[in-house]
Design a protein around this motif. Sequence first.
Motif, mmCIF file in Angstrom:
data_model
loop_
_atom_site.group_PDB
_atom_site.id
_atom_site.type_symbol
_atom_site.label_atom_id
_atom_site.label_comp_id
_atom_site.label_asym_id
_atom_site.label_seq_id
_atom_site.Cartn_x
_atom_site.Cartn_y
_atom_site.Cartn_z
ATOM 1 N N GLY A 111 -49.113 -44.090 62.891
ATOM 2 C CA GLY A 111 -47.911 -44.757 62.158
ATOM 3 C C GLY A 111 -46.966 -43.737 61.539
ATOM 4 N N LEU A 112 -46.220 -44.225 60.479
ATOM 5 C CA LEU A 112 -45.148 -43.757 59.664
ATOM 6 C C LEU A 112 -45.662 -43.632 58.348
ATOM 7 N N LYS A 113 -45.277 -42.458 57.671
ATOM 8 C CA LYS A 113 -45.912 -42.423 56.163
ATOM 9 C C LYS A 113 -44.707 -41.856 55.166
ATOM 10 N N LEU A 114 -44.233 -42.666 54.524
ATOM 11 C CA LEU A 114 -43.275 -42.298 53.410
ATOM 12 C C LEU A 114 -43.874 -41.545 52.292
ATOM 13 N N ASN A 115 -43.805 -40.303 51.926
ATOM 14 C CA ASN A 115 -44.443 -39.511 50.852
ATOM 15 C C ASN A 115 -43.440 -39.268 49.829
ATOM 16 N N TYR A 116 -43.904 -39.309 48.837
ATOM 17 C CA TYR A 116 -43.051 -38.821 47.721
ATOM 18 C C TYR A 116 -43.988 -37.888 46.507
ATOM 19 N N ALA A 117 -43.550 -36.723 45.961
ATOM 20 C CA ALA A 117 -44.097 -35.778 45.329
ATOM 21 C C ALA A 117 -43.176 -35.073 44.427
ATOM 22 N N ASN A 118 -43.476 -35.140 42.859
ATOM 23 C CA ASN A 118 -43.020 -34.436 42.069
ATOM 24 C C ASN A 118 -43.999 -33.344 41.288
ATOM 25 N N LEU A 167 -36.913 -35.085 53.740
ATOM 26 C CA LEU A 167 -35.706 -36.253 53.411
ATOM 27 C C LEU A 167 -34.712 -35.701 52.379
ATOM 28 N N SER A 168 -35.624 -35.243 51.417
ATOM 29 C CA SER A 168 -35.149 -34.651 50.083
ATOM 30 C C SER A 168 -36.149 -33.514 49.438
ATOM 31 N N ASP A 169 -35.829 -33.321 48.189
ATOM 32 C CA ASP A 169 -36.909 -32.186 47.494
ATOM 33 C C ASP A 169 -38.172 -33.033 47.141
ATOM 34 N N GLN A 170 -38.023 -34.252 47.106
ATOM 35 C CA GLN A 170 -39.190 -35.006 46.684
ATOM 36 C C GLN A 170 -39.603 -36.101 47.744
ATOM 37 N N PHE A 171 -38.901 -36.525 48.794
ATOM 38 C CA PHE A 171 -39.395 -37.295 49.746
ATOM 39 C C PHE A 171 -39.356 -36.950 51.043
ATOM 40 N N SER A 172 -40.425 -37.356 51.974
ATOM 41 C CA SER A 172 -40.555 -36.662 53.002
ATOM 42 C C SER A 172 -41.172 -38.008 53.932
ATOM 43 N N LEU A 173 -40.991 -37.745 55.348
ATOM 44 C CA LEU A 173 -41.346 -39.042 56.360
ATOM 45 C C LEU A 173 -42.298 -38.305 57.339
ATOM 46 N N SER A 174 -43.736 -38.863 57.619
ATOM 47 C CA SER A 174 -44.683 -38.315 58.237
ATOM 48 C C SER A 174 -44.583 -39.362 59.408
ATOM 49 N N MET A 175 -44.637 -38.888 60.784
ATOM 50 C CA MET A 175 -45.225 -39.739 61.683
ATOM 51 C C MET A 175 -45.959 -39.161 63.007
#
Length: 202
Positions: A170-177, A124-132
């Motif tokens: 399920g759906l997982k919203l990931n954040y990483a920096n 979704l961006s450099d830091q956010f992603s969505l896994s399903m």
Amino acid sequence: DVLADADTRASLQGSGMQAGYNNGFVISSNDGQWMLRINGLMQNRWVYNHTPADFNPTGTGNPAVDAAGSRSHHGFETTRAALNFSGTVAKDYHFNMRLNYSPYSQGNTPGPSELEWAYATIDLSDQFSLSMGKQKFSVMREYMVNAEFQQNIERSLYTYYWATSSITNGLKLNYANDSIRANVMYSNGTAVTQWNGGNNIN
């Protein structure tokens, strides 16, 4: 003119693909926006069990029909044999799936290979992603680390005690920096197993 035409046609042949080994067998485009990585895992071990009394592990419990048992039992087993496919599609889309054969995948009876996990991830961006899809329930660090990266062939029993060591849909919203990683998940939940007088209650 003939040579120039041949060079033009040769420049279009195979110029958009690379193949080799990079943390797995890889086939990809030159820019890396399309990529397939294939990994394999095989874990084998020799097991020895010693019981206080003679025991026949394949017996029915009826001494009249069962063969005589023994106090010592040993042999080799393939604890895990897996194929993992992962990669990138059109730069921002990723996939990961694993086929796993284990003598424990179907209880204590060896069975066919199982689809251990299969999910897709969108950046979704450099830091956010969505896994399903079918993926790990990411709570305990020991379970989040894949089997091939564990220091021992098995995880500790403590990992399974809290019933968070499972794979769910399920759906997982990931954040990483650079300093922190976090995720939040909406899923089918996990299987909770309790021990009650020698019986498993799910």
